[in-house]
Scaffold this motif. Sequence first.
Motif, PDB file in Angstrom:
ATOM      1  N   MET A  38     -60.683 -13.429 -25.399  1.00 38.40           N
ATOM      2  CA  MET A  38     -60.075 -12.650 -26.435  1.00 38.40           C
ATOM      3  C   MET A  38     -59.877 -13.103 -27.752  1.00 38.40           C
ATOM      4  SD  MET A  38     -56.347 -10.964 -25.797  1.00 38.40           S
ATOM      5  CE  MET A  38     -55.093 -11.176 -27.226  1.00 38.40           C
ATOM      6  N   SER A  39     -60.282 -12.441 -28.661  1.00 39.67           N
ATOM      7  CA  SER A  39     -60.251 -13.009 -30.090  1.00 39.67           C
ATOM      8  C   SER A  39     -59.250 -12.333 -30.756  1.00 39.67           C
ATOM      9  CB  SER A  39     -61.736 -12.805 -30.662  1.00 39.67           C
ATOM     10  OG  SER A  39     -62.005 -11.509 -31.059  1.00 39.67           O
ATOM     11  N   LEU A  40     -58.799 -13.179 -31.907  1.00 34.06           N
ATOM     12  CA  LEU A  40     -57.708 -12.580 -32.566  1.00 34.06           C
ATOM     13  C   LEU A  40     -58.426 -12.011 -33.953  1.00 34.06           C
ATOM     14  CD1 LEU A  40     -54.869 -12.622 -33.652  1.00 34.06           C
ATOM     15  CD2 LEU A  40     -55.279 -14.722 -34.775  1.00 34.06           C
ATOM     16  N   HIS A  41     -57.930 -10.585 -34.348  1.00 29.50           N
ATOM     17  CA  HIS A  41     -58.504 -10.016 -35.469  1.00 29.50           C
ATOM     18  C   HIS A  41     -57.704 -10.513 -36.538  1.00 29.50           C
ATOM     19  CE1 HIS A  41     -59.938  -6.647 -32.701  1.00 29.50           C
ATOM     20  NE2 HIS A  41     -60.800  -6.857 -33.486  1.00 29.50           N
ATOM     21  N   THR A  42     -58.555 -10.785 -37.717  1.00 27.90           N
ATOM     22  CA  THR A  42     -57.589 -11.481 -38.687  1.00 27.90           C
ATOM     23  C   THR A  42     -58.104 -10.465 -39.817  1.00 27.90           C
ATOM     24  OG1 THR A  42     -59.410 -12.793 -39.404  1.00 27.90           O
ATOM     25  CG2 THR A  42     -57.745 -13.730 -38.176  1.00 27.90           C
ATOM     26  N   GLU A  43     -58.822  -9.512 -40.129  1.00 25.34           N
ATOM     27  CA  GLU A  43     -59.003  -8.878 -41.050  1.00 25.34           C
ATOM     28  C   GLU A  43     -59.129  -7.350 -40.668  1.00 25.34           C
ATOM     29  OE1 GLU A  43     -62.942 -10.317 -42.680  1.00 25.34           O
ATOM     30  OE2 GLU A  43     -61.399 -11.343 -44.258  1.00 25.34           O
ATOM     31  N   TYR A  44     -58.558  -6.346 -41.460  1.00 27.07           N
ATOM     32  CA  TYR A  44     -58.389  -5.220 -40.982  1.00 27.07           C
ATOM     33  C   TYR A  44     -58.841  -4.095 -42.106  1.00 27.07           C
ATOM     34  CZ  TYR A  44     -55.851  -6.890 -37.022  1.00 27.07           C
ATOM     35  OH  TYR A  44     -55.440  -7.615 -36.031  1.00 27.07           O
ATOM     36  N   PRO A  45     -59.987  -3.147 -41.940  1.00 26.09           N
ATOM     37  CA  PRO A  45     -60.095  -2.130 -42.838  1.00 26.09           C
ATOM     38  C   PRO A  45     -59.048  -1.314 -43.248  1.00 26.09           C
ATOM     39  CG  PRO A  45     -61.260  -1.642 -40.879  1.00 26.09           C
ATOM     40  CD  PRO A  45     -60.523  -3.096 -40.789  1.00 26.09           C
ATOM     41  N   PHE A  46     -59.284  -0.631 -44.379  1.00 30.78           N
ATOM     42  CA  PHE A  46     -58.157   0.313 -44.501  1.00 30.78           C
ATOM     43  C   PHE A  46     -58.874   1.296 -45.522  1.00 30.78           C
ATOM     44  CE2 PHE A  46     -57.035  -2.836 -47.707  1.00 30.78           C
ATOM     45  CZ  PHE A  46     -57.030  -2.148 -49.063  1.00 30.78           C
ATOM     46  N   THR A  47     -58.340   2.512 -45.852  1.00 32.60           N
ATOM     47  CA  THR A  47     -58.902   3.488 -46.468  1.00 32.60           C
ATOM     48  C   THR A  47     -57.547   4.218 -47.435  1.00 32.60           C
ATOM     49  OG1 THR A  47     -60.611   4.061 -45.411  1.00 32.60           O
ATOM     50  CG2 THR A  47     -60.002   5.811 -47.009  1.00 32.60           C
ATOM     51  N   LEU A  48     -57.442   4.180 -48.664  1.00 28.29           N
ATOM     52  CA  LEU A  48     -56.116   4.556 -49.260  1.00 28.29           C
ATOM     53  C   LEU A  48     -56.201   6.119 -49.437  1.00 28.29           C
ATOM     54  CD1 LEU A  48     -56.087   2.134 -52.402  1.00 28.29           C
ATOM     55  CD2 LEU A  48     -54.662   1.854 -50.359  1.00 28.29           C
ATOM     56  N   PRO A  49     -54.857   6.280 -49.313  1.00 29.84           N
ATOM     57  CA  PRO A  49     -54.727   7.944 -49.054  1.00 29.84           C
ATOM     58  C   PRO A  49     -55.452   8.628 -50.316  1.00 29.84           C
ATOM     59  CG  PRO A  49     -52.925   6.794 -48.368  1.00 29.84           C
ATOM     60  CD  PRO A  49     -53.739   6.119 -48.681  1.00 29.84           C
ATOM     61  N   LYS A  50     -54.872   8.153 -51.613  1.00 35.29           N
ATOM     62  CA  LYS A  50     -55.532   8.449 -52.945  1.00 35.29           C
ATOM     63  C   LYS A  50     -56.713   7.745 -53.539  1.00 35.29           C
ATOM     64  CE  LYS A  50     -50.947  10.999 -54.216  1.00 35.29           C
ATOM     65  NZ  LYS A  50     -51.114  11.511 -53.109  1.00 35.29           N
ATOM     66  N   GLY A  51     -56.320   6.307 -53.636  1.00 33.57           N
ATOM     67  CA  GLY A  51     -57.170   5.378 -54.154  1.00 33.57           C
ATOM     68  C   GLY A  51     -56.833   4.947 -55.400  1.00 33.57           C
ATOM     69  N   TYR A  52     -57.238   3.575 -55.756  1.00 34.34           N
ATOM     70  CA  TYR A  52     -57.141   3.016 -57.008  1.00 34.34           C
ATOM     71  C   TYR A  52     -58.085   3.635 -58.078  1.00 34.34           C
ATOM     72  CZ  TYR A  52     -57.115  -0.952 -60.397  1.00 34.34           C
ATOM     73  OH  TYR A  52     -56.926  -1.623 -61.578  1.00 34.34           O
ATOM     74  N   VAL A  53     -57.634   3.696 -59.109  1.00 34.81           N
ATOM     75  CA  VAL A  53     -58.438   4.049 -60.388  1.00 34.81           C
ATOM     76  C   VAL A  53     -58.814   2.915 -61.484  1.00 34.81           C
ATOM     77  CG1 VAL A  53     -59.083   5.765 -62.081  1.00 34.81           C
ATOM     78  CG2 VAL A  53     -58.080   6.661 -59.937  1.00 34.81           C
ATOM     79  N   ASP A  54     -59.727   2.409 -61.676  1.00 33.13           N
ATOM     80  CA  ASP A  54     -59.876   1.217 -62.461  1.00 33.13           C
ATOM     81  C   ASP A  54     -59.907   1.739 -63.857  1.00 33.13           C
ATOM     82  OD1 ASP A  54     -62.655   2.018 -62.984  1.00 33.13           O
ATOM     83  OD2 ASP A  54     -63.291   0.358 -61.519  1.00 33.13           O
ATOM     84  N   ASP A  55     -59.938   0.713 -64.894  1.00 37.26           N
ATOM     85  CA  ASP A  55     -60.108   0.949 -66.227  1.00 37.26           C
ATOM     86  C   ASP A  55     -61.249   1.853 -66.777  1.00 37.26           C
ATOM     87  OD1 ASP A  55     -57.690  -0.416 -66.513  1.00 37.26           O
ATOM     88  OD2 ASP A  55     -58.566  -2.171 -67.240  1.00 37.26           O
ATOM     89  N   GLU A  56     -62.273   1.782 -65.855  1.00 38.24           N
ATOM     90  CA  GLU A  56     -63.500   2.610 -66.212  1.00 38.24           C
ATOM     91  C   GLU A  56     -63.323   3.909 -65.672  1.00 38.24           C
ATOM     92  OE1 GLU A  56     -64.114  -0.874 -65.324  1.00 38.24           O
ATOM     93  OE2 GLU A  56     -63.657  -1.196 -67.349  1.00 38.24           O
ATOM     94  N   SER A  82     -63.467   4.581 -62.293  1.00 36.38           N
ATOM     95  CA  SER A  82     -63.947   4.609 -60.986  1.00 36.38           C
ATOM     96  C   SER A  82     -62.831   4.493 -59.760  1.00 36.38           C
ATOM     97  CB  SER A  82     -64.799   3.282 -60.858  1.00 36.38           C
ATOM     98  OG  SER A  82     -65.944   3.205 -61.756  1.00 36.38           O
ATOM     99  N   LEU A  83     -63.113   5.310 -58.846  1.00 39.86           N
ATOM    100  CA  LEU A  83     -62.207   5.379 -57.720  1.00 39.86           C
ATOM    101  C   LEU A  83     -62.749   4.299 -56.590  1.00 39.86           C
ATOM    102  CD1 LEU A  83     -59.853   6.977 -56.372  1.00 39.86           C
ATOM    103  CD2 LEU A  83     -61.418   8.278 -55.419  1.00 39.86           C
ATOM    104  N   HIS A  84     -61.508   3.530 -56.140  1.00 41.56           N
ATOM    105  CA  HIS A  84     -61.689   2.661 -55.251  1.00 41.56           C
ATOM    106  C   HIS A  84     -60.748   2.972 -53.979  1.00 41.56           C
ATOM    107  CE1 HIS A  84     -63.822   0.107 -57.936  1.00 41.56           C
ATOM    108  NE2 HIS A  84     -63.146   0.563 -58.876  1.00 41.56           N
ATOM    109  N   ARG A  85     -61.427   3.317 -52.773  1.00 37.71           N
ATOM    110  CA  ARG A  85     -60.398   3.701 -51.761  1.00 37.71           C
ATOM    111  C   ARG A  85     -60.342   2.832 -50.435  1.00 37.71           C
ATOM    112  NH1 ARG A  85     -60.803   9.289 -49.557  1.00 37.71           N
ATOM    113  NH2 ARG A  85     -58.900   8.859 -48.561  1.00 37.71           N
ATOM    114  N   THR A  86     -61.531   2.293 -50.159  1.00 31.95           N
ATOM    115  CA  THR A  86     -61.656   1.426 -48.999  1.00 31.95           C
ATOM    116  C   THR A  86     -61.314  -0.138 -49.413  1.00 31.95           C
ATOM    117  OG1 THR A  86     -64.114   1.115 -49.241  1.00 31.95           O
ATOM    118  CG2 THR A  86     -63.418   3.018 -48.085  1.00 31.95           C
ATOM    119  N   GLY A  87     -60.742  -0.954 -48.502  1.00 34.80           N
ATOM    120  CA  GLY A  87     -60.574  -2.335 -48.686  1.00 34.80           C
ATOM    121  C   GLY A  87     -60.412  -2.974 -47.238  1.00 34.80           C
ATOM    122  N   ILE A  88     -60.035  -4.289 -47.387  1.00 31.25           N
ATOM    123  CA  ILE A  88     -59.679  -5.072 -46.218  1.00 31.25           C
ATOM    124  C   ILE A  88     -58.538  -5.747 -46.536  1.00 31.25           C
ATOM    125  CG2 ILE A  88     -60.733  -7.046 -44.734  1.00 31.25           C
ATOM    126  CD1 ILE A  88     -63.465  -6.039 -44.989  1.00 31.25           C
TER     127      ILE A  88
END
Length: 118
Positions: free
Chosen positions: A1-19, A21-27
């Motif tokens: 059995m291994s321990l998960h240490t990182e988990y992917p996610f998808t933001l409901p709306k997303g982060y909009v950067d200064d340019e 661009s929309l960023h929704r997925t992350g870890i």
Amino acid sequence: MSLHTEYPFTLPKGYVDDEGSLHRTGIMRLACARDEIEPLRDPRVKENEAYATVIVLAKVITELGDIAQVTPKVVEKLFVGDYQYLQDFYRIVNFGDASILETLEPGTPFPQEVLAVD
């Protein structure tokens, strides 16, 4: 059995950067004690204890779209729904607190591997 240490996610709306661009997925990685202790020394937390959550999330989010480094400034600019999502995600991943799922807005997508946290 291994321990998960990182988990992917998808933001409901997303982060909009200064340019615009929309960023929704992350870890998000598991937090360590230091992640929760270090912010207590930060002057922003001394002024407002709630700011500790912003700092902790910036530390444990290792990826967010194409953003090179997630900083407290990035977390500050999240839409409130995405911020709440990440707080809930943090609780589930780090504490196995799946009870939060009952209080979530219907349709909030959490990855299956997170829901199976031991």
